[in-house]
Design an enzyme around this catalytic site. Structure first.
Site, PDB file in Angstrom:
ATOM      1  N   HIS A 282       5.257 -10.353   4.449  1.00  0.00           N
ATOM      2  CA  HIS A 282       5.886 -10.391   5.768  1.00  0.00           C
ATOM      3  C   HIS A 282       4.762 -10.339   6.798  1.00  0.00           C
ATOM      4  CE1 HIS A 282       9.668  -8.490   3.753  1.00  0.00           C
ATOM      5  NE2 HIS A 282       9.667  -9.809   3.657  1.00  0.00           N
ATOM      6  N   GLU A 461       6.091   1.197   1.757  1.00  0.00           N
ATOM      7  CA  GLU A 461       6.494   0.971   3.142  1.00  0.00           C
ATOM      8  C   GLU A 461       5.765   1.971   4.035  1.00  0.00           C
ATOM      9  OE1 GLU A 461       8.513  -1.339   4.298  1.00  0.00           O
ATOM     10  OE2 GLU A 461       9.692  -2.048   2.589  1.00  0.00           O
TER      11      GLU A 461
END
Length: 776
Positions: A282, A461
């Protein structure tokens, strides 16, 4: 332009993996340039976003004073005919500001990021091309919502440099594709000569310098794994120790369709398992690159004994950027076709998803050679605070324990890994994204586990902003590990590249702890105590897993999906703490629960033996794992794993209260047989938008030089820190709790200690949560 030709694009449908020998579908021949401004003059200022990772679609003046402007971000693929709703990343420059002048900027066309900005998230700026990125100094105002699609932010900035020097603004600390390539090129220049024959076969032997004597123990090989749709290199690095190669000089086998540059593959190290690390699938999730940089710099450190042992035990395959086209175009989440590449690992198309196809093929080859063991994919997160791991839900209890154990060990080696936020649920392996309907079964973590059966497949994350708490780390090596990256006096640390880089170091060090081969371990000083404590932690994780399995699917999904913040990677959160008793404030109850759990688990850290905890509570869920499921786990050891407070579903996260304490002695008023733990980290709650930490800088001994923002003592070779004043104990209760007494009973008797009880001088507990009650 000017030809009258209209090119229409459609979003790619579900891809299919080509049959062997089939003809690949070709990508579209022409993709329009991204929609972004280029040297646009508005009033006395010049705005520009026409550079690597730039994003600004248009700008307009607001107000008559000439110092207020509105800028609009460009959604991913905007202007290319592909419609997407991924719009958060911005990165542009402003030139023309006189020293002392103020400018007010309003950024519009953003996903609703209320959860992020309510915790005082601030974009970053850099003065001049050679400046250092730092957060905006003024608070950010925000308004709007996701539902109305009118979210916007407003902030002010004061110019401190000349009018000719541009000031760059960005959503978060950028890391462009050019910077990524420059870092890899510098590493190759310094270490590429470790395989001079392979480097010459690529035609790049002139780029390498002679290998320094201190670096001769490192084997390094840089290859072009594949190329993106727009022709950019997707590189893979191979790092290990130069010794232990195959006696016959064999090299890794060629993989059809990969490595377009040709040349020799890396030397084969058949006895070493492989750890694969990947980032930037991403493109706007820049914290992933900073974690990657910290990991890379650490394992290339020639002087750190931990890095040296890692190279001797493992082969590392590192992919720094899986979506280079999206990074260059300033996208937030998608590639140039509007595709979320992290949903196509099950059947990637070599033409439409070349990087995903290549990484899967590489791991498939490693699995066929029985050497693939770890994969961690690095991401950023906009809605949940902290850094946390997502692991898979495994059918065997023994395997699940090992999966959780790695996460636990990472938390023991960094201040910011939030173990309470880690998720290992079945739902997190199959849930569909709200935005595009794609299932997480196509995510790298899930698909690669099902492809190979490797139990150590994770997604890391990292919040763009800050965490919920700070782990206080132990250092039984008497200061050889150096000071922490976050000063202990910082009440609410904001994350920066040095903090993210420290997480990368912890990912590497935890592998050594898991292998029980860490020469400088936080578990204990080298010796038999390390193995005993690792076994104790394994038992702790067994109770965690049993508690997780006892919970129903409904309770596991108690928190709502966090995708309202603009990315659809919000995950299951954990259940909140039990309600506080009447008349007791929430924060006080939270602190006391932590203290109770810390007292109960204190027996777990005594080297060489395990004592039964004073509390009479049962193990989580009331079920003990079978002794044959967990090696070295006895019924007596399991009986000591009581968590107290009515068997709360989440295991505790507790540790010594000082920064780097020596192994504490038992204080006289402690419960019989209980010692203050030094290896399970206490969670210090953040307390609002406090001052930002100034990274500690020392002389680094990295093999690869890092930008100034990444030069931190947390990554440097072990150096003696300033050790806080020694204390025999840091108990939160000034009395021994009676057997069976719960923390709520202690509160009812008025026996709860103050927030600063037992704290070393000059240190604060910082036990307040930011933005509401803590979810544990």
């Amino acid at each position: 332009a000017g030809t009258g030709l209209i090119v229409r694009f459609r979003q790619a449908g579900p891809p299919s993996l080509l049959a062997l020998g089939g003809r690949p579908r070709r990508p579209r021949a022409m993709i329009p340039s991204p929609k972004r401004i280029s040297s646009v003059r508005v009033g006395r200022y010049t705005f520009d976003a026409d550079f690597d990772s730039g994003n600004c679609a248009r700008v307009e003046a607001a107000g008559a004073a000439g110092d207020e402007f509105v800028v609009w971000t460009a959604a991913d693929c905007e202007g290319t005919g592909v419609s997407t709703q991924s719009k958060t990343w911005f990165h542009f420059s402003v030139a023309g500001g006189e020293p002392g002048a103020w400018i007010t900027l309003t950024v519009r066309n953003m996903n609703g990021q209320n959860r992020l900005y309510k915790h005082d998230f601030r974009p970053v700026f850099k003065a001049g091309h050679a400046g250092t990125w730092q957060r905006i100094k003024q608070p950010v105002a925000f308004s709007g919502s996701k539902e109305a699609d009118d979210f916007e932010i407003t902030f002010r900035h004061r110019f401190d440099q000349g009018a000719s020097d541009p000031v760059f603004f960005a959503f978060c600390y950028p890391w462009s594709y050019a910077e990524c390539q420059a870092l890899l090129a510098e590493a190759e220049a310094r270490l590429g000569a470790s395989d001079a024959e392979a480097l010459a076969s690529d035609g790049r032997s002139g780029t390498a310098r002679p290998l320094a004597p201190a670096l001769q123990s490192i084997y390094f090989r840089r290859e072009t794994l594949t190329r993106s749709i727009e022709g950019r290199d997707v590189d893979v690095l191979t790092v290990t120790a130069a010794t232990g190669a195959s006696p016959g000089g064999e090299r890794e086998p060629a993989i059809p369709g990969l490595f377009p540059r040709g040349g020799l593959r890396p030397v084969l190290f058949p006895e070493r398992p492989v750890y694969v690390l990947s980032a930037r699938v991403h493109p706007g999730e820049t914290p992933a690159s900073h974690v990657f940089n910290g990991f890379l710099s650490f394992i290339l450190d020639a002087s750190d004994p931990r890095a040296r042992r890692l190279r001797e035990r493992f082969v590392f395959k590192l992919v720094a950027c899986l979506n280079p086209d999206g990074v260059v175009r300033g996208h937030y989440r998608l590639d140039t076709q509007g595709t979320n590449l992290n949903r196509f690992y099950v059947s990637p198309d070599p033409a439409l998803h070349p990087a995903i196809y290549a990484l899967r093929a590489l791991i498939e080859d490693l699995h066929a050679r029985a050497v693939f063991q770890f994969h961690v994919d690095l991401h950023g997160h906009a809605t949940k605070r902290g850094c946390f791991l997502f692991g898979n839900h495994l059918p065997a209890v023994k395997d699940q324990v090992e999966t959780v154990l790695y996460a636990k060990l990472v938390a023991l080696n960094t201040q910011v890994l939030d173990l309470d936020a880690c998720v290992f649920t079945q739902r997190n392996m199959s849930r569909k994204d709200k935005r595009d309907g794609l299932s997480k079964e196509g995510a790298g973590r899930v698909a690669l586990y099902r492809l190979t059966g490797a139990i150590h497949c994770y997604t890391l994350e990292c919040s763009y902003n800050m965490g919920r708490s700070v782990n206080v780390l132990a250092d039984p090596t008497r200061g050889k590990l150096g000071p922490p990256v976050i000063p202990l006096s910082t009440p609410a640390p904001k994350y920066n590249p040095a903090v993210w880089g420290d997480v990368g170091v912890a990912l590497a060090v935890a592998v050594l702890d898991l292998a029980d081969d860490n020469p400088l371990s936080r578990l204990a000083a080298p010796g038999p105590a390390t193995a005993a404590r690792l076994d104790t932690l394994r038992g702790w994780c067994a109770s965690y897993v049993r508690g997780m399995l006892k919970r129903s699917p409904a309770s596991a999904a108690v928190a709502r999906d966090a995708g309202s913040g603009g990315d659809s990677d919000g995950e299951d959160a954990v259940a909140p703490l039990p309600a506080a008793p009447a008349g007791v404030r929430r924060q006080q109850s939270d602190r006391a629960v932590v203290a109770e759990r810390r007292r109960v688990t204190a027996a777990l850290v005594q080297p060489g033996r395990v004592r039964r905890a004073a509390s009479s509570s049962a193990v989580v869920g009331g079920v003990n794992p079978a002794r044959d499921d967990i090696p070295g786990l006895t019924d007596k050891r399991l009986a000591s794993l009581s968590l107290g407070d009515k068997g709360a579903a989440r295991p505790p996260a507790t540790a010594a209260r000082s920064g780097y304490p020596s192994l504490p002695k038992a204080r006289a008023d402690a419960a019989p047989g209980v010692r203050t733990p030094s290896l399970i980290p206490v969670r210090r709650e953040s307390s609002g938008a406090g001052p930002q930490p100034a990274p500690v800088t020392t002389t680094s001994s990295f093999s690869v030089p890092l930008p100034p923002s990444l030069t931190s003592s947390a990554h440097a070779a072990p150096t003696p820190p300033t050790v806080p004043p020694a204390s025999s104990s840091y108990s939160r209760f000034g009395f021994p709790l009676r057997a069976g007494m719960s923390v709520r009973a202690a509160h009812g008797l008025g026996l709860a200690a103050s927030a600063h009880d037992g704290q070393p001088p000059g240190q604060s507990t910082g036990s307040r949560d930011v933005g509401g009650p803590r979810r544990q």
